[in-house]
Design a protein around this motif. Sequence first.
Motif, mmCIF file in Angstrom:
data_model
loop_
_atom_site.group_PDB
_atom_site.id
_atom_site.type_symbol
_atom_site.label_atom_id
_atom_site.label_comp_id
_atom_site.label_asym_id
_atom_site.label_seq_id
_atom_site.Cartn_x
_atom_site.Cartn_y
_atom_site.Cartn_z
ATOM 1 N N CYS A 1 0.832 -1.161 0.104
ATOM 2 C CA CYS A 1 -0.040 0.211 0.050
ATOM 3 C C CYS A 1 0.951 1.305 -0.078
ATOM 4 O O CYS A 1 0.252 2.334 -0.017
ATOM 5 C CB CYS A 1 -0.955 -0.150 1.336
ATOM 6 S SG CYS A 1 0.168 0.024 2.731
ATOM 7 N N SER A 2 1.997 1.224 0.200
ATOM 8 C CA SER A 2 3.143 2.352 -0.082
ATOM 9 C C SER A 2 2.985 3.259 1.030
ATOM 10 O O SER A 2 3.687 4.322 1.267
ATOM 11 C CB SER A 2 2.977 3.156 -1.406
ATOM 12 O OG SER A 2 3.072 2.347 -2.417
ATOM 13 N N GLN A 3 2.353 2.761 2.443
ATOM 14 C CA GLN A 3 2.547 3.746 3.590
ATOM 15 C C GLN A 3 3.624 3.297 4.337
ATOM 16 O O GLN A 3 4.334 2.296 4.131
ATOM 17 C CB GLN A 3 1.172 3.143 4.517
ATOM 18 C CG GLN A 3 -0.330 3.451 3.635
ATOM 19 C CD GLN A 3 -1.365 3.225 4.842
ATOM 20 O OE1 GLN A 3 -0.929 2.716 5.834
ATOM 21 N NE2 GLN A 3 -2.586 3.140 4.220
ATOM 22 N N HIS A 4 4.195 4.376 4.823
ATOM 23 C CA HIS A 4 5.275 4.299 5.486
ATOM 24 C C HIS A 4 5.102 4.239 7.204
ATOM 25 O O HIS A 4 4.207 4.804 7.816
ATOM 26 C CB HIS A 4 6.289 5.372 5.317
ATOM 27 C CG HIS A 4 5.854 6.700 5.670
ATOM 28 N ND1 HIS A 4 5.963 7.335 6.955
ATOM 29 C CD2 HIS A 4 5.339 7.664 5.066
ATOM 30 C CE1 HIS A 4 5.455 8.440 7.058
ATOM 31 N NE2 HIS A 4 4.989 8.866 5.848
ATOM 32 N N VAL A 5 5.780 3.578 8.012
ATOM 33 C CA VAL A 5 6.010 3.411 9.161
ATOM 34 C C VAL A 5 6.753 4.341 9.915
ATOM 35 O O VAL A 5 8.146 4.400 9.780
ATOM 36 C CB VAL A 5 6.148 2.241 9.695
ATOM 37 C CG1 VAL A 5 6.222 2.050 11.342
ATOM 38 C CG2 VAL A 5 5.225 1.231 9.175
ATOM 39 N N ALA A 6 6.443 5.185 10.691
ATOM 40 C CA ALA A 6 7.415 6.399 11.132
ATOM 41 C C ALA A 6 8.598 5.804 12.199
ATOM 42 O O ALA A 6 9.682 6.264 11.995
ATOM 43 C CB ALA A 6 6.711 7.437 12.249
ATOM 44 N N VAL A 7 8.234 4.854 13.117
ATOM 45 C CA VAL A 7 9.263 4.318 13.800
ATOM 46 C C VAL A 7 9.653 2.945 13.383
ATOM 47 O O VAL A 7 8.959 2.006 13.058
ATOM 48 C CB VAL A 7 8.604 3.977 15.243
ATOM 49 C CG1 VAL A 7 9.958 3.360 16.185
ATOM 50 C CG2 VAL A 7 8.179 5.391 15.856
ATOM 51 N N LEU A 8 10.932 2.775 13.121
ATOM 52 C CA LEU A 8 11.592 1.486 12.488
ATOM 53 C C LEU A 8 11.614 0.562 13.526
ATOM 54 O O LEU A 8 12.844 0.153 13.995
ATOM 55 C CB LEU A 8 12.795 1.888 11.807
ATOM 56 C CG LEU A 8 13.452 0.769 10.783
ATOM 57 C CD1 LEU A 8 12.326 0.557 9.589
ATOM 58 C CD2 LEU A 8 14.842 1.243 10.486
ATOM 59 N N LEU B 1 5.823 -2.713 12.135
ATOM 60 C CA LEU B 1 5.690 -3.571 10.879
ATOM 61 C C LEU B 1 4.778 -4.819 10.730
ATOM 62 O O LEU B 1 3.894 -4.876 10.070
ATOM 63 C CB LEU B 1 7.113 -3.847 10.407
ATOM 64 C CG LEU B 1 7.856 -2.744 9.741
ATOM 65 C CD1 LEU B 1 8.259 -1.771 10.353
ATOM 66 C CD2 LEU B 1 9.235 -3.531 8.899
ATOM 67 N N ARG B 2 4.877 -5.728 11.982
ATOM 68 C CA ARG B 2 4.003 -6.811 12.132
ATOM 69 C C ARG B 2 2.736 -6.440 12.339
ATOM 70 O O ARG B 2 1.938 -7.006 11.524
ATOM 71 C CB ARG B 2 4.661 -7.543 13.389
ATOM 72 C CG ARG B 2 4.090 -9.020 13.293
ATOM 73 C CD ARG B 2 4.456 -10.029 14.470
ATOM 74 N NE ARG B 2 4.592 -9.518 15.832
ATOM 75 C CZ ARG B 2 5.809 -9.056 16.231
ATOM 76 N NH1 ARG B 2 6.989 -9.095 15.530
ATOM 77 N NH2 ARG B 2 5.588 -8.385 17.454
ATOM 78 N N ARG B 3 2.458 -5.462 13.111
ATOM 79 C CA ARG B 3 1.112 -4.894 13.495
ATOM 80 C C ARG B 3 0.563 -4.634 11.986
ATOM 81 O O ARG B 3 -0.610 -4.455 11.958
ATOM 82 C CB ARG B 3 0.866 -3.931 14.384
ATOM 83 C CG ARG B 3 -0.359 -3.639 14.849
ATOM 84 C CD ARG B 3 -0.192 -2.449 15.688
ATOM 85 N NE ARG B 3 0.212 -1.192 15.432
ATOM 86 C CZ ARG B 3 0.548 -0.157 16.227
ATOM 87 N NH1 ARG B 3 0.141 -0.169 17.310
ATOM 88 N NH2 ARG B 3 1.408 0.899 15.767
ATOM 89 N N HIS B 4 1.100 -3.780 11.391
ATOM 90 C CA HIS B 4 0.605 -3.354 9.946
ATOM 91 C C HIS B 4 0.315 -4.495 8.935
ATOM 92 O O HIS B 4 -0.801 -4.308 8.401
ATOM 93 C CB HIS B 4 1.547 -1.955 9.311
ATOM 94 C CG HIS B 4 1.287 -1.756 7.930
ATOM 95 N ND1 HIS B 4 0.565 -0.752 7.895
ATOM 96 C CD2 HIS B 4 1.369 -2.273 6.755
ATOM 97 C CE1 HIS B 4 0.154 -0.459 6.533
ATOM 98 N NE2 HIS B 4 0.938 -1.290 5.635
ATOM 99 N N TYR B 5 1.140 -5.192 8.898
ATOM 100 C CA TYR B 5 1.010 -6.557 7.962
ATOM 101 C C TYR B 5 -0.126 -7.061 8.364
ATOM 102 O O TYR B 5 -0.962 -7.877 7.604
ATOM 103 C CB TYR B 5 2.243 -7.561 8.025
ATOM 104 C CG TYR B 5 2.025 -8.539 7.062
ATOM 105 C CD1 TYR B 5 2.133 -8.365 5.579
ATOM 106 C CD2 TYR B 5 2.107 -9.605 7.731
ATOM 107 C CE1 TYR B 5 1.999 -9.635 4.996
ATOM 108 C CE2 TYR B 5 1.898 -10.960 7.326
ATOM 109 C CZ TYR B 5 1.718 -10.929 5.830
ATOM 110 O OH TYR B 5 1.597 -12.032 4.959
ATOM 111 N N VAL B 6 -0.099 -7.596 9.741
ATOM 112 C CA VAL B 6 -1.254 -8.495 10.113
ATOM 113 C C VAL B 6 -2.532 -7.999 10.022
ATOM 114 O O VAL B 6 -3.661 -8.639 9.495
ATOM 115 C CB VAL B 6 -0.987 -8.861 11.573
ATOM 116 C CG1 VAL B 6 -2.340 -9.648 12.230
ATOM 117 C CG2 VAL B 6 0.198 -9.756 11.607
#
Length: 435
Positions: free
Chosen positions: A66-73, A78-83
Amino acid sequence: MSYFVLLAIFITASTFNILCFGTIIAPIMSLSKKRKVDEECRVFQEKWSSSYLFTELNGKAVCLVCSQHVAVLKEYNLRRHYVSLHADKYDNFQGQQRREKVNELLAGLKKQQSVFTHSRDISDAAVKASYLIANEIAVASKPFSEGEFVKTCMMKAAEIVCPEKRQAFANISLTRNTVADRISDLSVDLDSQLKQKVKSFIGFSVAIDESTDITDVAQLAIFIRGVDDTLTVTEEFVELVPMTDTTTAADIFTALVGALDRVGVEWSRAVSLATDGAPSMIGEKAGVVTKFREKVQSANGGRDFWTFHCILHQEALCCKSLKMDNVMKVVIQTVNFIRSRSLNHRQFDSLLREKDHIYGLPYHTEVRWLSQGAVLRRFFDLREEIEQFMEEKGKPVLEFHSAEWMQDLAFMVDVTEHLNNLNKQLQWRNKVVTQ
């Protein structure tokens, strides 16, 4: 125990608890304040691309789907966004199939980024082209509306020469307002550069000229030539000041000082002033030259200051002082007879075409004294045709049969042509009197 004693104990205990709480919490809060995300040195791990379909772009984790970016690496983010968004669709891809899918998504993202970069490059090129065309319009003294005509011509040419580049030409904005804004930006930039350059001058000279434009407004043109400590000469146009009221020496001097102060000149470094020979310029008591010299010498401690008359102005006076009226009177009368009557003009042009001449006979304007040389040259070159035409009209020019008059005519042609050539050589930049 009385009520007031209980109240005092309660307040003391509460204060003690608050102080203790602050003593314990303050170090913890100070530690948390010092802890910053950008100082934790979090690094994107390659395994996250396969596990959560993310990649790193400009220091941020970007989702390949979806090309969204996560502010904190952070892996948890990342896992929460994917799930929550993509697990249902992409959990079915495993092993080699999942790696291929990741590569496919990566290729798509890179292609999208290249499109954005290309669009930005096209936009930058269109803006640069707009500035270049606006500069050419200004240099050629064309109306701002000419930009739209130029764009129409470019679009017609692009349709034939390079149809695939048509959109690139269409992106160039050349409306009247845009051209005006571009020229204004260029003017501000040049003015800023001149102000910086003036600061490096160890000496400079000024040249001014006042003349009336076609709207009867007097315009004062101001030029400056300076040299820095590396002996690099800079010659620039400072300003064109409209004189909407009177043009006395005081008015011109005030406008001149205001323009030079605006660019920040150091008055003690002025060495000369060049003007024309008008009384308001060179008056001994209250002329511009006198006022300017007094201002400069008050700043430089009374050192020498030179003033010059415009060479072209002296040429004009030279032409007028030749007193060759016996030649010019005949020439002007003959030219006016041919040019002032439409029928005579058409018939004379027809005669010239029959004899394969590619140019006609111009008018002489007293104000534009350099036109005198052009008229005399054409008159001398077409003397046989003029003599024939005037005889046909019953207005013979008897001076054509005088050898002495023809010698005077030839002399005037040579002198004015020499002055015209000298005038052209004196124009443009980097022309000094020694040359």
